[in-house]
Design a protein around this motif. Structure first.
Motif, PDB file in Angstrom:
ATOM      1  N   LEU A  32       0.804  -1.214   0.000  1.00 24.69           N
ATOM      2  CA  LEU A  32       0.000   0.000   0.000  1.00 24.69           C
ATOM      3  C   LEU A  32       0.839   1.268   0.000  1.00 24.69           C
ATOM      4  N   LEU A  33       2.164   1.125   0.084  1.00 29.22           N
ATOM      5  CA  LEU A  33       3.045   2.288   0.076  1.00 29.22           C
ATOM      6  C   LEU A  33       3.264   2.750  -1.359  1.00 29.22           C
ATOM      7  N   LYS A  34       3.207   4.050  -1.561  1.00 28.87           N
ATOM      8  CA  LYS A  34       3.406   4.624  -2.882  1.00 28.87           C
ATOM      9  C   LYS A  34       4.760   5.302  -2.943  1.00 28.87           C
TER      10      LYS A  34
ATOM     11  N   LEU B 138       5.380   8.164   5.244  1.00 31.06           N
ATOM     12  CA  LEU B 138       5.163   6.987   6.086  1.00 31.06           C
ATOM     13  C   LEU B 138       5.164   7.347   7.557  1.00 31.06           C
TER      14      LEU B 138
ATOM     15  N   GLY C  23      -1.293   2.003  -4.093  1.00 34.39           N
ATOM     16  CA  GLY C  23      -0.013   1.458  -3.662  1.00 34.39           C
ATOM     17  C   GLY C  23       0.963   1.272  -4.801  1.00 34.39           C
TER      18      GLY C  23
ATOM     19  N   HIS D 293       0.758  11.579  -0.437  1.00 31.19           N
ATOM     20  CA  HIS D 293       0.517  10.131  -0.406  1.00 31.19           C
ATOM     21  C   HIS D 293       0.806   9.555   0.984  1.00 31.19           C
TER      22      HIS D 293
ATOM     23  N   ARG E  11       0.701   7.540   4.277  1.00 31.38           N
ATOM     24  CA  ARG E  11       0.256   6.224   4.732  1.00 31.38           C
ATOM     25  C   ARG E  11       0.542   6.159   6.231  1.00 31.38           C
TER      26      ARG E  11
ATOM     27  N   ILE F 194       0.226   4.161   9.451  1.00 34.56           N
ATOM     28  CA  ILE F 194       0.050   2.734   9.739  1.00 34.56           C
ATOM     29  C   ILE F 194       0.167   2.499  11.244  1.00 34.56           C
TER      30      ILE F 194
ATOM     31  N   ALA G 167      -5.681  11.318   8.107  1.00 34.59           N
ATOM     32  CA  ALA G 167      -5.734  10.594   6.835  1.00 34.59           C
ATOM     33  C   ALA G 167      -7.009  10.907   6.066  1.00 34.59           C
TER      34      ALA G 167
ATOM     35  N   ARG H 216      -4.100   7.802   3.418  1.00 34.33           N
ATOM     36  CA  ARG H 216      -4.917   6.687   3.901  1.00 34.33           C
ATOM     37  C   ARG H 216      -4.453   6.264   5.287  1.00 34.33           C
ATOM     38  N   SER H 217      -5.425   5.911   6.113  1.00 30.64           N
ATOM     39  CA  SER H 217      -5.153   5.289   7.410  1.00 30.64           C
ATOM     40  C   SER H 217      -5.176   3.784   7.227  1.00 30.64           C
ATOM     41  N   ILE H 218      -4.152   3.106   7.743  1.00 34.77           N
ATOM     42  CA  ILE H 218      -4.044   1.651   7.629  1.00 34.77           C
ATOM     43  C   ILE H 218      -3.886   1.083   9.034  1.00 34.77           C
TER      44      ILE H 218
END
Length: 735
Positions: free
Chosen positions: A250-252, A257, A302, A486, A488, A490, A526, A533-535
């Motif tokens: 899911l990482l772009k 990060l 991703g 972008h 992410r 996590i 997010a 995005r929230s993961i």
């Protein structure tokens, strides 16, 4: 230092001075985790124990203690290990007394974040827990009446910055607390800010580097400097590895990060490095799992290639994994503290190498004028676009003997700029913003030994700069949005309900497991930040009292993240993209990534509640969510162990690993009354006639047992080790 500042070499004199300043009603604010000044805190606590007139209220989070173990076997196992790692570190006396319920009546301790599970059965700490988002902690500390703040800091003398100290591991709250306390002081309330110097603490610059004079008292006692408290590397199970693998999908490239501590975070870092450095092996697992077909969100947000543009780290906690990503060439996307400049970089209109074309673009964007003025030249020099040798004199650009006008349309000016005035690269790039750090000893050592140029790419700063988009003295919302492309974010959860709520910090009976910390902040951000995005990562099952239970549940009487903030959830069985989905799709996508032993019942509950069509049947492709499938997926990477339990080193010896597995097996086997009786019966019959386990028994101090207790412990260890050789196939084993 200011006239009111004092540098003291005696910790008791430091306590005397604090009491002289604020009196005997002390509300002491301490940093989260590593930054607690142990010598000063212990001295204050001891003074309160000796003087009942002192009312000491300690407000903090994550008080770190060396593990002791509870059972006799755990104590035998943990004793030598704890002595090896923590033997030279003074223990936080108040924290140990909290665990023993031995605080004196005149001392109270409140924390807003616990070490996970450490105080589940401690009624005092459960009562005094303060539920607070990390970004609200300063506000709530002030609300508790904090009048003393104390912190361990790194002395600047070692890095040629006299008069400066570094907040290093904990600028997170202190940067915002100091001005609030000074405002309180200006209003007539006495306060005291205490710094405890420790040369073992890495010196971090940028926002963490502050004037020593901002503290009232500085405890300088180098003869008693102690090593830093370390958090050992945790074993990564196959399930954790596959969770980390899915998250790495899911990482772009070119993104941002945030990741937390623990085995799930370490697993993500490891899979990210494999994706970058061993992409063929990573793609083999990706193809084996049919990720693109099964979870199309990966194609949308991703990637599966290398990180050629790199990632930027923006995390409340800088875990050691960020350094591994830096070493691997992944944490390499630099951001700049200027929104306009950052936006041009994001759009690809400029790069980090100064050129005439860059100047033209900056001019078109309105960031500089033509002819250039003094402020333009100073700005260009500050960012490294112009060489530091360039000056603006008499309305002209000058370098040594050469001088031209500032008209960017003048061919002579352009020639001179291109020939002698341009810098080599943009300056001031940051690849990592962090609020606090704690980790293993080799992490601290790496920070201490890191070349200055590399360390300057790390900025430890306020948690309120990192955890939210609101304007802050260190950066406004426009800047943060530009930097955090972008994103992410996590984080891990304990359980997840089918309607989309996350359970991360507490139980349904009200007991607190850990705390909200910054999880809510990142989830909310997010949803606000374009492209972010929230993961939430989570193991699909857990073991409790000898039973395997699902962590995806129909409902639960506690939540940390409400259902309206549902986004992406990852287990070892895949990815559930929940954002903007109907309730039926949310329920089904979560059932899709649940362990197959629990899918039928979850579906039945969902259908009974009217949330899923009664005619729906579980597709065959969903029904292979088993531990065996996890191991098959990891094996697809090919020869060699690409997913080892300790990819980043370990603190346990080989003997301790074997003993740890044996003790873990014994604990699981004795979780029920029946299991305990069965295990004891088998253990009393166990023997080591051939002496195969002698060296392990010596490590436990059980080679020559005395008395019934020690003899039984010896037999239990032998039995546990024997079970490792022929483990029962429970379908839920871990490394």
């Amino acid at each position: 230092m200011s006239e009111s500042s004092k540098r003291l070499q005696d910790v008791d004199a430091c306590v005397d001075e604090v009491i002289r300043r604020v009196g005997k009603q002390i509300t002491l604010g301490l940093p989260l985790g590593l930054g607690k000044p142990v010598r000063f805190v212990n001295a204050v606590y001891e003074r309160a124990k000796q003087d009942p007139e002192i009312r000491l209220y300690i407000v903090t989070a994550l008080s770190l203690l060396a593990p002791k173990g509870s059972s006799s076997l755990e104590k035998r196992f943990m004793g030598p290990f704890a002595d090896r790692l923590y033997g030279q570190i003074p223990e936080l006396a108040y924290a140990r007394d909290v665990t023993r319920n031995r605080l004196p009546d005149n001392v109270t301790v409140s924390e807003f974040f616990f070490k996970a599970g450490s105080f589940l059965n401690n009624r005092s700490q459960q009562r005094h827990y303060v539920c607070s988002n990390y970004t609200h902690a300063v506000r709530d500390l002030m609300g508790q009446g904090v009048n003393v703040v104390a912190q361990m800091v790194s002395p600047g003398d070692n890095v040629d910055v006299p008069g400066k100290v570094s907040l290093s591991c904990n600028p997170d709250l202190t940067l915002d607390l100091i001005p609030r306390l000074r405002e309180l002081e200006a209003g007539g309330t006495p306060v005291a800010l205490v710094a405890e110097l420790n040369t073992n603490l890495p010196f971090m610059g940028h926002h963490a580097e502050i004037e020593e004079s901002r503290f009232d008292l500085v405890l300088d006692q180098p003869s008693t400097d102690y090593p830093l408290f370390s958090a050992p590397q945790m074993a990564i199970s196959p399930e954790d590895h596959l969770i980390g693998f899915y998250a790495s999908c899911l990482l772009k490239d070119g993104g941002t990060l945030q990741v937390g501590i623990g085995s799930l975070g370490a697993a993500l870092v490891h899979s990210t490095i494999i994706r970058h450095q061993h992409n063929q092996a990573w793609r083999a697992v990706f193809d084996h799992l049919r990720v693109s077909d099964e979870f199309p969100v990966v194609q949308e947000i991703g990637g599966y290639g290398r990180f050629d543009e790199g990632l930027y780290g923006c995390s409340e906690m800088m875990v050691d994994g960020f350094l591994y990503l830096m070493e691997a060439g992944i944490l390499s996307r630099a951001v700049y503290h200027h929104a306009g400049l950052q936006e041009l970089i994001n759009r690809g209109e400029i790069n980090t190498t100064p050129s005439l074309a860059m100047l033209d673009t900056l001019r078109e964007a309105g960031l500089i004028d033509s002819p250039l003025r003094a402020r333009d030249v100073n700005w260009l020099v500050s960012w490294g676009i112009f060489s530091a040798r360039v000056e603006f004199k008499g309305g002209r650009l000058t370098v040594s003997e050469q001088s031209v006008d500032g008209d960017l349309d003048n061919p002579e000016t352009r020639q001179a700029i291109e020939t002698v005035m341009l810098g080599e690269h943009l300056k001031g790039g940051i690849t990592m913003h962090g609020g606090f750090y704690v980790g293993p000893e080799n992490f601290y050592q790496s920070l201490r030994e890191m070349p200055k140029a590399q360390r300057e790419r790390i900025c430890m700063t306020s948690v309120n700069f990192i955890n939210q988009l609101y304007d802050h003295p260190f950066g406004d919302q426009k800047l943060k949005v530009a930097q955090r492309s972008h994103g992410r974010f996590i984080n891990s959860a304990m359980m997840y309900t089918l309607n989309g709520a996350a359970v991360s910090d507490g139980l349904d009976d009200g007991r607190v497991v850990s705390g909200v910390g910054g999880q809510y902040n990142f989830v909310a951000m997010a949803h606000e930040l374009p492209g972010a995005r929230s993961i939430l990562t989570m193991r699909a099952t857990r073991n409790s009292k000898g039973k395997t239970l699902s962590n995806i549940v129909f409902n639960y009487a506690h939540c940390t993240i409400p259902r309206h903030l549902r986004d992406i959830v990852v287990t070892e069985y895949g990815i559930a993209d929940l954002r903007g989905q109907s309730d039926e799709q949310v329920y089904l996508r979560l059932i899709r990534i649940a362990d197959s032993r629990f899918q039928p019942e979850l579906l039945k509950q969902a259908q009974k509640a009217g949330k899923v069509d009664p005619s729906f049947r579980l597709p065959a492709s969903w029904c292979n969510n088993t531990p065996q499938a996890v191991r098959s997926a990891l094996a697809a990477a090919g020869d060699g162990d690409r997913f080892p339990p300790f990819p980043f080193g370990r603190d346990f010896t080989d003997e301790e690993l074997a003993l740890g597995k044996a003790l873990k097996g014994l604990k699981a086997a004795t979780a029920t009354r029946r299991g305990k009786l069965s295990t004891l019966w088998q253990a009393v019959r166990a023997s080591d006639e051939e002496g195969r386990y002698q060296h392990l028994l010596e490590r436990m101090g059980l080679q020559n047992p005395r008395g019934l207790r020690e003899k039984l412990d010896q037999r239990l260890v032998i039995h546990g080790l024997q079970q490792l050789e022929t483990p029962p196939d429970t379908g839920n084993s871990e490394t």
